[in-house]
Design an enzyme around this catalytic site. Structure first.
Site, PDB file in Angstrom:
ATOM      1  N   MET A  30       1.799   2.323   3.900  1.00  0.00           N
ATOM      2  CA  MET A  30       0.774   1.898   4.864  1.00  0.00           C
ATOM      3  C   MET A  30       1.145   2.375   6.272  1.00  0.00           C
ATOM      4  SD  MET A  30      -0.765  -1.633   3.515  1.00  0.00           S
ATOM      5  CE  MET A  30       0.500  -2.731   4.091  1.00  0.00           C
ATOM      6  N   HIS A  37      10.990   4.028   4.344  1.00  0.00           N
ATOM      7  CA  HIS A  37       9.999   4.946   3.776  1.00  0.00           C
ATOM      8  C   HIS A  37      10.612   6.342   3.596  1.00  0.00           C
ATOM      9  CE1 HIS A  37       7.141   2.154   6.072  1.00  0.00           C
ATOM     10  NE2 HIS A  37       6.751   2.026   4.827  1.00  0.00           N
ATOM     11  N   SER A 189      11.201  -2.917   7.850  1.00  0.00           N
ATOM     12  CA  SER A 189       9.814  -3.222   7.498  1.00  0.00           C
ATOM     13  C   SER A 189       8.928  -2.825   8.668  1.00  0.00           C
ATOM     14  CB  SER A 189       9.676  -4.727   7.244  1.00  0.00           C
ATOM     15  OG  SER A 189       8.321  -5.105   7.260  1.00  0.00           O
TER      16      SER A 189
HETATM   17  P1  AMP Z   1       4.643  -0.203   2.921  1.00  0.00           P
HETATM   18  O1  AMP Z   1       4.297   0.875   3.894  1.00  0.00           O
HETATM   19  O2  AMP Z   1       5.331  -1.382   3.554  1.00  0.00           O
HETATM   20  O3  AMP Z   1       3.504  -0.575   2.027  1.00  0.00           O
HETATM   21  O4  AMP Z   1       5.770   0.411   1.978  1.00  0.00           O
HETATM   22  C1  AMP Z   1       5.588   1.621   1.296  1.00  0.00           C
HETATM   23  C2  AMP Z   1       6.732   1.810   0.316  1.00  0.00           C
HETATM   24  O5  AMP Z   1       7.962   1.837   1.032  1.00  0.00           O
HETATM   25  C3  AMP Z   1       6.834   0.647  -0.701  1.00  0.00           C
HETATM   26  O6  AMP Z   1       7.211   1.176  -1.958  1.00  0.00           O
HETATM   27  C4  AMP Z   1       7.934  -0.193  -0.110  1.00  0.00           C
HETATM   28  O7  AMP Z   1       8.624  -0.981  -1.053  1.00  0.00           O
HETATM   29  C5  AMP Z   1       8.849   0.879   0.484  1.00  0.00           C
HETATM   30  N1  AMP Z   1       9.691   0.284   1.519  1.00  0.00           N
HETATM   31  C6  AMP Z   1       9.276  -0.510   2.545  1.00  0.00           C
HETATM   32  N2  AMP Z   1      10.346  -0.934   3.258  1.00  0.00           N
HETATM   33  C7  AMP Z   1      11.449  -0.423   2.649  1.00  0.00           C
HETATM   34  C8  AMP Z   1      12.852  -0.506   2.901  1.00  0.00           C
HETATM   35  N3  AMP Z   1      13.339  -1.209   3.890  1.00  0.00           N
HETATM   36  N4  AMP Z   1      13.687   0.163   2.076  1.00  0.00           N
HETATM   37  C9  AMP Z   1      13.207   0.889   1.033  1.00  0.00           C
HETATM   38  N5  AMP Z   1      11.896   1.008   0.739  1.00  0.00           N
HETATM   39  C10 AMP Z   1      11.028   0.365   1.537  1.00  0.00           C
END
Ligand code: AMP
Length: 284
Positions: A30, A37, A189
């Site tokens: 996102m 990421h 995050s």
């Molecule tokens: P998001 O943009 O938060 O929806 O995350 C996109 C992808 O990145 C998802 O598969 C998350 O689990 C992964 N992700 C988010 N934060 C982390 C992190 N701190 N370490 C590893 N992967 C992450």
């Protein structure tokens, strides 16, 4: 890096690559990208010929209006980070492109028990929104490997369930990558961008207490150890805790007692100010 905003164009390009026998890795996000990421992008780059990242803030997975409205958007920086990490393709669709006839395209999925606990019960409808968009994205990208972060532990199980429902478990391999953390231990995050310096510092208490639980759990003291950790987290400045529990790491069935033969995960969700953070740690 190639940038596509239209699914037809992206699909056409990826089809031509597939025909040449290229292996496609996919990292759905996102945006508001951070090192977590990028670790997924790096993993995909190692395994695959073509790495596709998508950035789409999916409206149907937000059960809280404020969370959606305040979700950080840093697209120029995201593009810079993807370019400098040699991502091959960015898919950056509009809401209309993904929901052609409107948000009522949100589907209901029979996810079973997993949808009734933790994030499922605290964020009603969230996982149906996640599955709606992930199904659409997978049908466009048709990757060989899908990269997910352990940071969203329950989401990983949900997406594996979705692949089974889509009958794609044999076609798409899922690789779950470890959680990237800040120096103070806080799980990276996009929502951390909403924390001020003081809150960011206080939020380290989550990981500290996940480690405390992991290091102190015995077969008889789960209740006590979890309540000490809960106390520590509130005492450090969290306004509320949605859950801090141990669960079976495969099914997410909550556990009252720790038994070292059962693969166990500690799961946390809570609010600091009005920012909701989640984290988890596998125990054994
Ligand atoms: P998001 O943009 O938060 O929806 O995350 C996109 C992808 O990145 C998802 O598969 C998350 O689990 C992964 N992700 C988010 N934060 C982390 C992190 N701190 N370490 C590893 N992967 C992450």
């Amino acid at each position: 890096m190639l940038l596509f905003k239209e699914k037809v164009q992206l699909k056409k390009y990826l089809d031509s690559q597939l025909k040449q026998g290229k292996k496609i890795g996919f990292v759905p996000t996102m945006g508001a990208l951070h090192k977590g990421h990028l670790s997924l992008i790096e993993k995909s780059k190692k395994d695959c010929h073509i790495t596709v990242c998508s950035i789409f803030v999916n409206p149907t997975q937000f059960n809280n209006k404020e969370d959606f409205e305040k979700y950080p958007i840093t697209i120029e920086n995201d593009i810079f980070l993807l370019e400098t990490h040699f991502c091959d393709v960015l898919f950056l669709p509009s809401v209309d492109e993904m929901y052609v006839t409107g948000l009522s395209e949100r589907k209901e999925f029979d996810l079973g028990f997993i949808e009734t606990v933790f994030e499922g019960s605290k964020r009603p409808g969230h996982f149906n929104g996640v599955c709606t968009i992930v199904e659409k994205l997978l049908n466009i990208v048709e990757p060989n490997i899908l990269y997910l972060g352990q940071k969203d532990y329950q989401q990983c199980i949900v997406i594996k369930t979705l692949l089974t429902l889509m009958q794609k478990s044999n076609e798409i391999e899922v690789k779950i990558c470890p959680t990237s953390r800040e120096e103070n231990g806080l799980a990276m995050s996009s929502r951390n961008k909403r924390l001020n310096k003081e809150e960011f510092d206080k939020a380290k208490v989550i990981y500290k207490n996940l480690l405390f639980i992991k290091n102190n759990l015995t077969n008889t003291n789960a209740k006590e150890v979890l309540s000490v950790a809960q106390y520590n987290i509130i005492n450090a400045g969290f306004s509320s805790i949605d859950y801090l529990s141990i669960a079976n790491a495969n099914t997410l069935a909550p556990l009252n007692d720790f038994d070292d033969k059962t693969k166990t995960v500690i799961l946390f969700a809570g609010f600091i100010s009005n920012v909701r953070l989640i984290d988890n740690l596998l125990i054994n």
